[in-house]
Write a protein that holds these residues in place. Structure first.
Motif, short mmCIF file in Angstrom:
data_model
loop_
_atom_site.label_atom_id
_atom_site.label_comp_id
_atom_site.label_asym_id
_atom_site.label_seq_id
_atom_site.Cartn_x
_atom_site.Cartn_y
_atom_site.Cartn_z
N ILE A 235 0.86 -1.18 0.00
CA ILE A 235 0.00 0.00 0.00
C ILE A 235 0.89 1.23 0.00
O ILE A 235 1.73 1.40 0.88
CB ILE A 235 -0.93 0.01 1.24
CG1 ILE A 235 -1.82 -1.24 1.23
CG2 ILE A 235 -1.76 1.29 1.27
CD1 ILE A 235 -2.67 -1.41 2.49
N THR A 236 0.72 2.07 -1.02
CA THR A 236 1.48 3.31 -1.09
C THR A 236 0.55 4.47 -0.75
O THR A 236 -0.60 4.48 -1.16
CB THR A 236 2.10 3.52 -2.48
OG1 THR A 236 1.07 3.63 -3.44
CG2 THR A 236 3.02 2.37 -2.85
N ASP B 46 1.06 10.62 5.29
CA ASP B 46 1.18 9.59 6.32
C ASP B 46 -0.12 9.30 7.05
O ASP B 46 -0.32 8.19 7.53
CB ASP B 46 2.30 9.92 7.30
CG ASP B 46 2.10 11.20 8.07
OD1 ASP B 46 1.40 12.09 7.58
OD2 ASP B 46 2.65 11.32 9.17
N ASP B 47 -1.05 10.25 7.13
CA ASP B 47 -2.33 9.95 7.77
C ASP B 47 -3.04 8.81 7.06
O ASP B 47 -3.70 7.98 7.68
CB ASP B 47 -3.24 11.18 7.77
CG ASP B 47 -2.82 12.21 8.81
OD1 ASP B 47 -2.04 11.85 9.72
OD2 ASP B 47 -3.27 13.36 8.72
N TRP B 48 -2.90 8.75 5.75
CA TRP B 48 -3.53 7.66 5.00
C TRP B 48 -2.82 6.34 5.29
O TRP B 48 -3.45 5.30 5.37
CB TRP B 48 -3.53 7.96 3.52
CG TRP B 48 -4.41 9.13 3.17
CD1 TRP B 48 -5.33 9.74 4.00
CD2 TRP B 48 -4.47 9.83 1.95
NE1 TRP B 48 -5.94 10.77 3.35
CE2 TRP B 48 -5.43 10.86 2.08
CE3 TRP B 48 -3.80 9.70 0.75
CZ2 TRP B 48 -5.74 11.73 1.05
CZ3 TRP B 48 -4.11 10.58 -0.27
CH2 TRP B 48 -5.08 11.58 -0.12
N GLY B 49 -1.52 6.40 5.46
CA GLY B 49 -0.77 5.20 5.84
C GLY B 49 -1.21 4.67 7.19
O GLY B 49 -1.34 3.47 7.39
N LEU B 50 -1.44 5.59 8.14
CA LEU B 50 -1.92 5.18 9.46
C LEU B 50 -3.29 4.52 9.37
O LEU B 50 -3.54 3.51 10.02
CB LEU B 50 -1.97 6.39 10.40
CG LEU B 50 -0.64 6.97 10.81
CD1 LEU B 50 -0.84 8.28 11.57
CD2 LEU B 50 0.16 6.00 11.64
N SER C 103 4.89 5.39 2.76
CA SER C 103 4.28 6.71 2.90
C SER C 103 5.32 7.77 2.64
O SER C 103 6.52 7.54 2.82
CB SER C 103 3.72 6.86 4.31
OG SER C 103 3.26 8.18 4.53
N ALA C 104 4.85 8.93 2.23
CA ALA C 104 5.75 10.07 2.04
C ALA C 104 6.30 10.54 3.38
O ALA C 104 7.24 11.30 3.43
CB ALA C 104 5.01 11.20 1.33
N GLY C 105 5.70 10.10 4.46
CA GLY C 105 6.16 10.49 5.79
C GLY C 105 5.57 11.82 6.21
O GLY C 105 4.91 12.50 5.44
N GLY C 106 5.78 12.15 7.46
CA GLY C 106 5.25 13.39 7.98
C GLY C 106 5.17 13.35 9.49
O GLY C 106 5.62 12.41 10.13
N SER D 87 2.58 13.11 11.59
CA SER D 87 1.66 12.17 12.24
C SER D 87 2.33 10.84 12.53
O SER D 87 2.18 10.28 13.62
CB SER D 87 0.41 11.94 11.39
OG SER D 87 -0.31 13.13 11.24
N LEU D 88 3.07 10.32 11.57
CA LEU D 88 3.73 9.04 11.76
C LEU D 88 4.77 9.12 12.87
O LEU D 88 4.86 8.23 13.71
CB LEU D 88 4.38 8.61 10.44
CG LEU D 88 5.00 7.22 10.41
CD1 LEU D 88 3.98 6.15 10.79
CD2 LEU D 88 5.59 6.94 9.04
N ILE D 89 5.53 10.19 12.90
CA ILE D 89 6.54 10.36 13.94
C ILE D 89 5.89 10.42 15.32
O ILE D 89 6.37 9.81 16.27
CB ILE D 89 7.39 11.62 13.66
CG1 ILE D 89 8.22 11.40 12.38
CG2 ILE D 89 8.28 11.96 14.85
CD1 ILE D 89 8.86 12.65 11.84
#
Length: 104
Positions: free
Chosen positions: A62-63, A67-71, A90-93, A95-97
């Motif tokens: 899943i790409t 990052d919210d979508w990854g979560l 994810s492109a990162g951001g 939220s993930l951190i």
């Protein structure tokens, strides 16, 4: 990603790379922009039915462009008990951190 050009370009780039590596891959392209909910809960609501409708798929890549979508996708996989069959990029951001800092 239908209404955001930069998201369309990222999605196309991911698609091109996936198909180059796995030419027989089955690709699903949920469009979270249509929901008007670009949150992790929006992603969960969009991804959960796709995962549930395809138990025949052994592994998921899943790409996500944010990052919210990854979560949301990760939580969907968790709720189905298939975390060992899912890889999420994810492109990162921020939220993930924050999730990592909170032990998630």
């Amino acid at each position: 990603y239908s209404i955001v050009l930069s998201f369309q370009n990222r999605c196309q780039g991911a698609y091109d790379q996936i198909m180059a590596a796995f030419p027989d891959a089955e690709v699903f392209e949920p469009d979270l922009m249509v929901q008007n909910d670009i949150s992790s809960s929006g992603a969960y609501n969009e991804i959960s039915p796709i995962l549930a409708a395809h138990p025949e798929i052994d592994y998921w890549l899943i790409t996500c462009v944010i990052d919210d979508w990854g979560l949301g996708a990760a939580r969907a996989a968790e709720s189905m008990g298939i975390t060992d069959k899912v890889l999420i990029t994810s492109a990162g951001g921020e939220s993930l951190i924050l999730e990592w800092d909170n032990g998630y």
